[in-house]
Design a protein around this motif. Structure first.
Motif, PDB file in Angstrom:
ATOM      1  N   SER A 105      -1.419   9.891 -16.625  1.00 42.49           N
ATOM      2  CA  SER A 105      -0.590  10.181 -15.451  1.00 42.49           C
ATOM      3  C   SER A 105      -1.364  10.996 -14.415  1.00 42.49           C
ATOM      4  O   SER A 105      -1.210  10.792 -13.205  1.00 42.49           O
ATOM      5  CB  SER A 105       0.674  10.935 -15.872  1.00 42.49           C
ATOM      6  N   VAL A 106      -2.211  11.914 -14.894  1.00 43.56           N
ATOM      7  CA  VAL A 106      -3.019  12.720 -13.980  1.00 43.56           C
ATOM      8  C   VAL A 106      -4.088  11.855 -13.317  1.00 43.56           C
ATOM      9  O   VAL A 106      -4.358  11.983 -12.123  1.00 43.56           O
ATOM     10  CB  VAL A 106      -3.669  13.898 -14.734  1.00 43.56           C
ATOM     11  N   LYS A 115      -2.429   9.802 -10.621  1.00 38.97           N
ATOM     12  CA  LYS A 115      -2.096  10.629  -9.468  1.00 38.97           C
ATOM     13  C   LYS A 115      -3.350  10.909  -8.631  1.00 38.97           C
ATOM     14  O   LYS A 115      -3.321  10.873  -7.394  1.00 38.97           O
ATOM     15  CB  LYS A 115      -1.469  11.942  -9.934  1.00 38.97           C
ATOM     16  N   SER A 116      -4.464  11.184  -9.326  1.00 40.46           N
ATOM     17  CA  SER A 116      -5.720  11.450  -8.640  1.00 40.46           C
ATOM     18  C   SER A 116      -6.220  10.216  -7.896  1.00 40.46           C
ATOM     19  O   SER A 116      -6.723  10.303  -6.775  1.00 40.46           O
ATOM     20  CB  SER A 116      -6.785  11.913  -9.642  1.00 40.46           C
ATOM     21  N   LYS A 160      -4.330   9.845  -4.665  1.00 40.45           N
ATOM     22  CA  LYS A 160      -4.789  10.778  -3.628  1.00 40.45           C
ATOM     23  C   LYS A 160      -6.113  10.306  -3.030  1.00 40.45           C
ATOM     24  O   LYS A 160      -6.341  10.420  -1.828  1.00 40.45           O
ATOM     25  CB  LYS A 160      -4.938  12.177  -4.219  1.00 40.45           C
ATOM     26  N   ILE A 196     -11.493  11.513 -13.185  1.00 42.90           N
ATOM     27  CA  ILE A 196     -10.728  11.348 -11.940  1.00 42.90           C
ATOM     28  C   ILE A 196     -11.638  10.864 -10.806  1.00 42.90           C
ATOM     29  O   ILE A 196     -11.315  11.010  -9.625  1.00 42.90           O
ATOM     30  CB  ILE A 196     -10.005  12.652 -11.545  1.00 42.90           C
ATOM     31  N   ASP A 198      -6.120  18.626 -17.982  1.00 47.54           N
ATOM     32  CA  ASP A 198      -5.114  18.179 -17.021  1.00 47.54           C
ATOM     33  C   ASP A 198      -4.956  19.191 -15.883  1.00 47.54           C
ATOM     34  O   ASP A 198      -4.898  18.824 -14.702  1.00 47.54           O
ATOM     35  CB  ASP A 198      -3.756  17.977 -17.712  1.00 47.54           C
ATOM     36  N   GLU A 199      -4.891  20.471 -16.250  1.00 45.90           N
ATOM     37  CA  GLU A 199      -4.721  21.513 -15.244  1.00 45.90           C
ATOM     38  C   GLU A 199      -5.929  21.571 -14.312  1.00 45.90           C
ATOM     39  O   GLU A 199      -5.782  21.686 -13.088  1.00 45.90           O
ATOM     40  CB  GLU A 199      -4.521  22.862 -15.931  1.00 45.90           C
ATOM     41  N   GLU A 228      -5.961  18.393 -11.974  1.00 42.59           N
ATOM     42  CA  GLU A 228      -4.943  18.469 -10.922  1.00 42.59           C
ATOM     43  C   GLU A 228      -5.296  19.520  -9.884  1.00 42.59           C
ATOM     44  O   GLU A 228      -5.122  19.295  -8.682  1.00 42.59           O
ATOM     45  CB  GLU A 228      -3.578  18.777 -11.547  1.00 42.59           C
ATOM     46  N   ARG A 229      -5.812  20.677 -10.355  1.00 41.78           N
ATOM     47  CA  ARG A 229      -6.164  21.735  -9.403  1.00 41.78           C
ATOM     48  C   ARG A 229      -7.299  21.277  -8.488  1.00 41.78           C
ATOM     49  O   ARG A 229      -7.276  21.511  -7.275  1.00 41.78           O
ATOM     50  CB  ARG A 229      -6.573  22.994 -10.164  1.00 41.78           C
ATOM     51  N   MET A 271      -8.163  18.214  -7.632  1.00 45.51           N
ATOM     52  CA  MET A 271      -7.692  17.197  -6.682  1.00 45.51           C
ATOM     53  C   MET A 271      -6.835  17.812  -5.582  1.00 45.51           C
ATOM     54  O   MET A 271      -6.900  17.402  -4.423  1.00 45.51           O
ATOM     55  CB  MET A 271      -6.921  16.103  -7.417  1.00 45.51           C
ATOM     56  N   ASP A 272      -6.027  18.820  -5.934  1.00 45.37           N
ATOM     57  CA  ASP A 272      -5.234  19.507  -4.916  1.00 45.37           C
ATOM     58  C   ASP A 272      -6.141  20.198  -3.901  1.00 45.37           C
ATOM     59  O   ASP A 272      -5.902  20.158  -2.687  1.00 45.37           O
ATOM     60  CB  ASP A 272      -4.309  20.550  -5.572  1.00 45.37           C
TER      61      ASP A 272
END
Length: 315
Positions: free
Chosen positions: A168-169, A172-173, A176, A207, A300-301, A304-305, A307-308
């Motif tokens: 899922s991560v 999402k990446s 983006k 990612i 995962d954290e 996500e961080r 990519m944000d």
């Protein structure tokens, strides 16, 4: 000895200019080993240990310490030496540490002293020592070789962390990245632990990011200087920097300070990514000018961080 044990907690907040304090200890024999005091919560006489059925031999048992059940790892056995004899447990010590958001105790036969050192005097293991060596660095004190244990390698073997990024991560990446419409610049990863470098590289590669690896702050700074020698900006070449704090020759704090002081590098987004979790000094992150901090290691954290950051701060 009592002075050493009583002072450990008070010294864990040390943050200097490329300095550290080493807690020196022995296993079996005369060789002296070291661990950064910054990761030590306390040192105690070996308590009564309770066995764990079907546990790995490196775990000598668990102990209840200040209301918390903590696994006690035979550090001698963990690095390939003979285990500490059962008859020696009563006179042995346990170094309680916090790494990667976990608390564990390391069984050692003797605790020597605490030494204030400069990271420039902490060197990588000798070339040719091999990939299986459990050392992250070496130094000399009073003409004696001190071997600094690669705790992350030990923990990765007896209690491995997940290194796979959730699907899922990844999706999402990918979304983006598609929205951006262009590939991201490479990410510079700086860490003296081969285990940590591998973990971060796998995470970022999952990612779709290109990764440049360096083993310590000095290597990273030299690399950044080479990129900007023509007058270009570091941000023309790299999307961001992810750096450990504890590293031989130049630590992460000093790396951040040097980068932020250079006009051609100052725009670099730097995340400090370290196993110093619960005892980490957040105020120091702001003082040296780091842009973000994350405790190791959640793939995962981290994914996500990153990519944000890339889709907002660095877009």
């Amino acid at each position: 000895m009592a002075g050493v044990l009583d002072s450990v907690n008070q010294r864990t907040q040390l943050v200097g200019q490329n300095r550290l304090e080493l807690l020196l200890f022995r296993l079996r024999g005369r060789q002296i080993f070291g661990i950064n005091v910054f990761k030590v919560k306390e040192v105690i006489q070996c308590p009564r240990l309770s066995s764990i059925p079907k546990s790995r031999s490196v775990v000598r048992g668990v102990a209840s310490i200040r209301g918390e059940t903590i696994p006690i790892i035979d550090l001698s056995l963990a690095i390939g030496m003979a285990p500490i004899p059962a008859e020696d447990l009563a006179t042995s010590f346990v170094i309680i540490t916090e790494y990667n958001r976990r608390t564990q105790g390391f069984l050692v036969t003797a605790v020597d002293r605490i030494m204030n050192m400069n990271w420039e005097d902490i060197l990588p293991p000798p070339k040719g020592s091999g990939k299986d060596v459990y050392l992250t660095a070496v130094t000399k004190i009073d003409d004696k070789l001190i071997e600094i244990i690669d705790v992350e390698k030990i923990l990765a073997e007896f209690s491995p962390l997940g290194e796979t990024v959730a699907e899922s991560v990844i999706q999402k990446s990918a979304a983006k990245s598609a929205e951006r419409g262009a590939a991201y610049l490479p990410v510079l990863v700086v860490d003296d632990s081969s285990v940590a470098r591998r973990q971060i590289e796998r995470c970022l590669s999952a990612i779709g990011l290109e990764v440049v690896l360096k083993n310590d702050g000095k290597q990273a700074l030299d690399y950044l200087k080479s990129l900007t020698a023509d007058g270009s900006k570091a941000t023309d070449h790299l999307a961001m920097v992810i750096s450990d704090v504890e590293m031989p020759e130049m630590d992460g704090y000093t790396l951040v300070t040097r980068v932020k002081a250079d006009p051609n590098m100052s725009g670099s987004f730097i995340m400090l990514h370290t196993s110093l979790s619960g005892i980490f000094n957040q105020a120091m992150v702001k003082k040296v000018g780091a842009d973000d901090f994350m405790a190791k290691f959640s793939p995962d954290e981290l994914a996500e961080r990153v990519m944000d950051i890339l889709s907002t701060e660095r877009s």
